[in-house]
Write a protein that holds these residues in place. Structure first.
Motif, mmCIF file in Angstrom:
data_model
loop_
_atom_site.group_PDB
_atom_site.id
_atom_site.type_symbol
_atom_site.label_atom_id
_atom_site.label_comp_id
_atom_site.label_asym_id
_atom_site.label_seq_id
_atom_site.Cartn_x
_atom_site.Cartn_y
_atom_site.Cartn_z
ATOM 1 N N PRO A 23 0.811 -1.226 0.000
ATOM 2 C CA PRO A 23 0.000 0.000 0.000
ATOM 3 C C PRO A 23 0.845 1.277 0.000
ATOM 4 C CG PRO A 23 0.130 -0.935 2.211
ATOM 5 C CD PRO A 23 0.909 -1.864 1.321
ATOM 6 N N VAL A 24 0.313 2.302 -0.641
ATOM 7 C CA VAL A 24 0.874 3.652 -0.508
ATOM 8 C C VAL A 24 -0.288 4.582 -0.196
ATOM 9 C CG1 VAL A 24 0.742 4.215 -2.994
ATOM 10 C CG2 VAL A 24 2.358 5.406 -1.551
ATOM 11 N N LEU A 25 -0.110 5.454 0.772
ATOM 12 C CA LEU A 25 -1.159 6.411 1.102
ATOM 13 C C LEU A 25 -1.036 7.608 0.159
ATOM 14 C CD1 LEU A 25 -0.957 6.432 5.024
ATOM 15 C CD2 LEU A 25 -2.030 4.774 3.493
ATOM 16 N N VAL A 26 -2.161 8.095 -0.307
ATOM 17 C CA VAL A 26 -2.153 9.283 -1.183
ATOM 18 C C VAL A 26 -3.268 10.217 -0.737
ATOM 19 C CG1 VAL A 26 -1.243 8.061 -3.205
ATOM 20 C CG2 VAL A 26 -3.698 8.235 -2.912
ATOM 21 N N GLU A 27 -3.048 11.513 -0.952
ATOM 22 C CA GLU A 27 -4.125 12.453 -0.689
ATOM 23 C C GLU A 27 -5.254 12.185 -1.689
ATOM 24 O OE1 GLU A 27 -2.403 16.688 0.336
ATOM 25 O OE2 GLU A 27 -1.103 15.711 -1.131
ATOM 26 N N SER A 28 -6.453 12.524 -1.273
ATOM 27 C CA SER A 28 -7.581 12.431 -2.200
ATOM 28 C C SER A 28 -8.355 13.751 -2.143
ATOM 29 C CB SER A 28 -8.501 11.277 -1.822
ATOM 30 O OG SER A 28 -9.602 11.241 -2.696
ATOM 31 N N PRO A 29 -8.371 14.497 -3.240
ATOM 32 C CA PRO A 29 -7.841 14.189 -4.564
ATOM 33 C C PRO A 29 -6.327 14.374 -4.624
ATOM 34 C CG PRO A 29 -8.732 16.420 -4.565
ATOM 35 C CD PRO A 29 -9.027 15.835 -3.208
ATOM 36 N N THR A 30 -5.745 13.769 -5.680
ATOM 37 C CA THR A 30 -4.311 13.930 -5.912
ATOM 38 C C THR A 30 -4.037 13.915 -7.409
ATOM 39 O OG1 THR A 30 -2.116 13.157 -5.236
ATOM 40 C CG2 THR A 30 -3.698 11.456 -5.860
ATOM 41 N N TYR A 31 -2.788 14.149 -7.752
ATOM 42 C CA TYR A 31 -2.354 14.257 -9.149
ATOM 43 C C TYR A 31 -2.667 12.965 -9.920
ATOM 44 C CZ TYR A 31 1.178 14.181 -12.896
ATOM 45 O OH TYR A 31 1.832 14.055 -14.091
ATOM 46 N N ARG A 58 -18.622 24.235 -27.007
ATOM 47 C CA ARG A 58 -18.683 25.706 -27.129
ATOM 48 C C ARG A 58 -17.284 26.313 -27.159
ATOM 49 N NH1 ARG A 58 -24.011 27.155 -23.920
ATOM 50 N NH2 ARG A 58 -24.815 25.066 -23.578
ATOM 51 N N GLY A 59 -16.264 25.472 -27.431
ATOM 52 C CA GLY A 59 -14.905 25.984 -27.660
ATOM 53 C C GLY A 59 -14.082 26.219 -26.403
ATOM 54 N N VAL A 60 -14.482 25.614 -25.283
ATOM 55 C CA VAL A 60 -13.720 25.792 -24.046
ATOM 56 C C VAL A 60 -13.342 24.416 -23.499
ATOM 57 C CG1 VAL A 60 -13.777 26.684 -21.677
ATOM 58 C CG2 VAL A 60 -14.897 27.945 -23.518
ATOM 59 N N LEU A 61 -12.044 24.187 -23.312
ATOM 60 C CA LEU A 61 -11.610 22.885 -22.802
ATOM 61 C C LEU A 61 -11.350 22.970 -21.304
ATOM 62 C CD1 LEU A 61 -9.178 21.615 -25.569
ATOM 63 C CD2 LEU A 61 -11.564 21.048 -25.189
ATOM 64 N N VAL A 62 -12.000 22.088 -20.570
ATOM 65 C CA VAL A 62 -11.799 22.006 -19.123
ATOM 66 C C VAL A 62 -11.560 20.530 -18.793
ATOM 67 C CG1 VAL A 62 -13.312 23.976 -18.639
ATOM 68 C CG2 VAL A 62 -14.269 21.665 -18.651
ATOM 69 N N ALA A 63 -11.024 20.275 -17.599
ATOM 70 C CA ALA A 63 -10.795 18.877 -17.213
ATOM 71 C C ALA A 63 -11.797 18.499 -16.136
ATOM 72 C CB ALA A 63 -9.372 18.699 -16.711
ATOM 73 N N ALA A 64 -12.549 17.426 -16.388
ATOM 74 C CA ALA A 64 -13.475 16.918 -15.358
ATOM 75 C C ALA A 64 -12.647 16.378 -14.196
ATOM 76 C CB ALA A 64 -14.352 15.822 -15.958
ATOM 77 N N GLY A 65 -13.087 16.688 -12.966
ATOM 78 C CA GLY A 65 -12.255 16.418 -11.794
ATOM 79 C C GLY A 65 -12.101 14.960 -11.397
ATOM 80 N N ASP A 66 -12.926 14.070 -11.959
ATOM 81 C CA ASP A 66 -12.917 12.676 -11.480
ATOM 82 C C ASP A 66 -11.545 12.008 -11.583
ATOM 83 O OD1 ASP A 66 -15.545 13.294 -11.240
ATOM 84 O OD2 ASP A 66 -16.313 11.629 -12.427
ATOM 85 N N GLU A 67 -10.765 12.442 -12.603
ATOM 86 C CA GLU A 67 -9.441 11.831 -12.815
ATOM 87 C C GLU A 67 -8.501 12.009 -11.623
ATOM 88 O OE1 GLU A 67 -6.888 12.526 -16.274
ATOM 89 O OE2 GLU A 67 -8.659 13.298 -17.279
ATOM 90 N N TRP A 68 -8.796 12.981 -10.775
ATOM 91 C CA TRP A 68 -7.876 13.302 -9.677
ATOM 92 C C TRP A 68 -8.216 12.536 -8.394
ATOM 93 C CZ3 TRP A 68 -8.284 16.372 -13.832
ATOM 94 C CH2 TRP A 68 -7.137 17.000 -14.292
ATOM 95 N N PHE A 69 -9.238 11.679 -8.486
ATOM 96 C CA PHE A 69 -9.619 10.907 -7.301
ATOM 97 C C PHE A 69 -9.110 9.473 -7.423
ATOM 98 C CE2 PHE A 69 -12.646 14.375 -7.068
ATOM 99 C CZ PHE A 69 -12.658 14.652 -5.705
ATOM 100 N N PRO A 70 -8.378 8.999 -6.428
ATOM 101 C CA PRO A 70 -7.886 7.618 -6.494
ATOM 102 C C PRO A 70 -8.989 6.587 -6.310
ATOM 103 C CG PRO A 70 -7.150 8.704 -4.464
ATOM 104 C CD PRO A 70 -7.869 9.729 -5.264
ATOM 105 N N ALA A 71 -10.123 6.984 -5.713
ATOM 106 C CA ALA A 71 -11.268 6.066 -5.600
ATOM 107 C C ALA A 71 -12.501 6.829 -6.104
ATOM 108 C CB ALA A 71 -11.422 5.593 -4.159
ATOM 109 N N GLU A 72 -13.669 6.581 -5.528
ATOM 110 C CA GLU A 72 -14.855 7.297 -5.987
ATOM 111 C C GLU A 72 -14.695 8.788 -5.682
ATOM 112 O OE1 GLU A 72 -14.886 4.670 -4.106
ATOM 113 O OE2 GLU A 72 -16.121 3.140 -5.089
ATOM 114 N N PRO A 73 -15.096 9.654 -6.633
ATOM 115 C CA PRO A 73 -15.009 11.094 -6.370
ATOM 116 C C PRO A 73 -15.881 11.490 -5.180
ATOM 117 C CG PRO A 73 -15.491 10.657 -8.684
ATOM 118 C CD PRO A 73 -15.602 9.352 -7.972
ATOM 119 N N ALA A 74 -15.338 12.366 -4.327
ATOM 120 C CA ALA A 74 -16.101 12.791 -3.143
ATOM 121 C C ALA A 74 -16.963 14.004 -3.455
ATOM 122 C CB ALA A 74 -15.142 13.105 -2.006
#
Ligand SMILES: Cc1ncc(COP(=O)(O)O)c(C=O)c1O
Length: 473
Positions: free
Chosen positions: A195-203, A422-438
């Motif tokens: 195991p490794v502990l990681v912050e949630s969310p993290t990179y 509509r021409g604007v790129l954003v990143a959905a936050g789910d990728e930054w969660f190691p498990a289910e998004p909070a």
């Protein structure tokens, strides 16, 4: 001659082409006319049919040739299914943060700053000098150019309080970017199935590197004051983990900087649990209203392994990071580096060292701070005005990103798709969660191209969020 005749000629020529090497010249039209006793029009028609199928190409004045690239039969890769076996872990596709984009979109998704924020003149001059020097033809030592090792050690050493031993050049390993450092560390210090502990969310890249290494991710909730130390304590005790990956300064994505009491508690916890803190100081050069405060400066007992990248602030082309580790851990890390990349190109190391050694580098960083502040404030103000349904827990005091909370009845991926249309790129936050998004989040990078368009971007986000909520009702 009829269509049927041109069809028959095309069919015979197709067989000829199939047997011919790429680039072969077909007989001349005149020769084909004679061979098939057909009119030039009929022969031309047959040749056009072959060209339309991509089998031949006409080069005016030279003739008709068998195309080098032919429509190939579909390959059967089925055998690989058996050879590869089942997938060891989830394999995410490319991250939203790495997408390249056309110029006419408003890009708030990327992970790297726009080139107008880079010290471009310094970088170009540094490469020119590096090309003339020994680095262009030599092989550097596996742990890095000694002068660059010394620079990384001195930078961290400058923050070490009296009474503690500062790191030495020999504690530093130079790496091809901190992403590869994460991979190296998860292999060398944690290992598969541990195991490794990681912050949630993290990179997201840390999540990816850990999964590729087969390491078991254990999320610890983290917010604007960093990780919850009680939860961290519990997670160490419960899992027996011996490593915690974290970003104490201007975390990606939250922007959080740990207050001193949290930093002290975390250091005490990693000591108490006999664990490593893998400190990712990715935003060391991106302080805005605060200075970065590396935890590694407060540890000389080898608990903190420190990663500091130059890729984002010097240039994405100067893929160089420094890793500081003390004790036997450094030997394990070096063995892993040897196996993975052996050494980092001396030209890149020389160029990196040249840039950060120039007095103009400090001047550049002071200017960068103002530019980042202006961009951050412009986007924060525009979101408050145009996206009133969204929420920022805090305005980050450094880094490149805003972590924007969306209402719970929205779907971040759908909002991101709507924004893109509509021409604007954003990143959905789910990728930054190691498990289910909070929670529902977007990560917005304010260091991309064309800062003047940030208010327009906020307007589009506001509309997309409102539309998504209406759709959900
Ligand atoms: C938190 C964090 N760590 C590490 C990296 C990787 O940086 P690099 O490999 O460019 O040094 C990134 C890049 O986005 C990041 O955001």
């Amino acid at each position: 001659m009829s269509d049927g005749s041109s069809g028959r000629i095309a069919e015979e020529l197709r067989a000829w082409v199939a047997a011919a090497p790429a680039g072969a010249r077909l007989p001349s039209t005149r020769a084909l006319v004679a061979q098939y006793e057909a009119s030039p029009v009929t022969v031309q028609k047959a040749l056009r049919a072959l060209a339309a199928q991509g089998l031949v190409e006409a080069r005016p004045g030279a003739g008709t040739f068998v195309r080098a690239v032919r429509t190939a039969r579909p390959n059967d890769y089925g055998w690989q299914t058996a050879a590869l076996g089942s997938r060891p872990h989830r394999m995410p596709g490319p991250s939203a943060a790495l997408r390249t984009t056309p110029n006419d979109v408003i890009a708030l998704h990327a992970g790297y700053p726009d080139r107008e924020l880079l010290p471009e003149r310094l970088v170009r001059a540094a490469f020119a000098r590096a090309a003339r020097g020994d680095a262009a033809v030599g092989r550097p030592p596996e742990a890095g150019l000694p002068e660059l090792q010394a620079w990384f050690a001195a930078e961290l050493g400058a923050a070490v309080p009296t009474g503690l031993a500062p790191p030495t050049a020999g504690d530093v390993v130079v790496l091809p970017g901190s992403q590869s450092g994460l991979s190296t560390l998860f292999h060398a210090l944690v290992g598969a199935d541990r195991p490794v502990l990681v912050e949630s969310p993290t990179y997201w890249g840390a999540i990816l590197a850990a999964e590729q290494a087969g390491v078991r991710l254990v999320p610890v909730p983290s917010g604007i004051r960093g990780p919850d130390p009680d939860e961290l304590d519990r997670a160490f005790a419960l899992t027996g983990a011996r490593a915690f990956y974290a970003q104490p300064n201007f975390a990606n994505p939250t922007g959080a900087q740990w207050p001193p009491d949290v930093a002290d508690r975390v250091l005490a916890l990693v000591r108490a649990h006999g664990a490593f803190l893998i400190e990712d100081d990715w935003a060391h050069d991106f302080g805005i209203t605060a200075e970065p405060a590396a935890l590694a400066a407060h540890d000389d007992s080898g608990h903190v392994v420190y990663l500091r990248s130059l890729t984002k602030s010097v240039s994405p082309a100067v893929r160089v990071a420094g890793l500081v580790a003390r004790g036997p851990a450094r030997d394990r890390i070096l063995a892993e580096v040897r196996a993975q990349s052996m050494y980092v190109s001396g030209v890149l190391q020389a160029a990196a060292l040249d840039v950060v050694s120039q007095p103009a580098w400090r001047t550049h960083l002071r200017g960068l701070r103002h530019q980042l502040a202006a961009r951050r404030d412009l986007l924060v103000g525009a979101l408050r005005e145009h996206a009133p349904d969204t929420h920022l827990a805090a305005v980050p005091r450094g880094g490149l990103n805003l972590w924007l909370r969306l209402p719970d009845d929205t779907d971040p991926a759908r909002v991101a798709r709507d924004c893109e249309s509509r021409g604007v790129l954003v990143a959905a936050g789910d990728e930054w969660f190691p498990a289910e998004p909070a929670g529902r989040y977007l990560r917005l990078n304010y260091s991309g191209p064309n800062p003047g368009a940030l208010p327009d971007g906020a307007r589009v986000i506001g509309r997309a969020v409102a539309a998504d909520r209406r759709g959900a009702r």
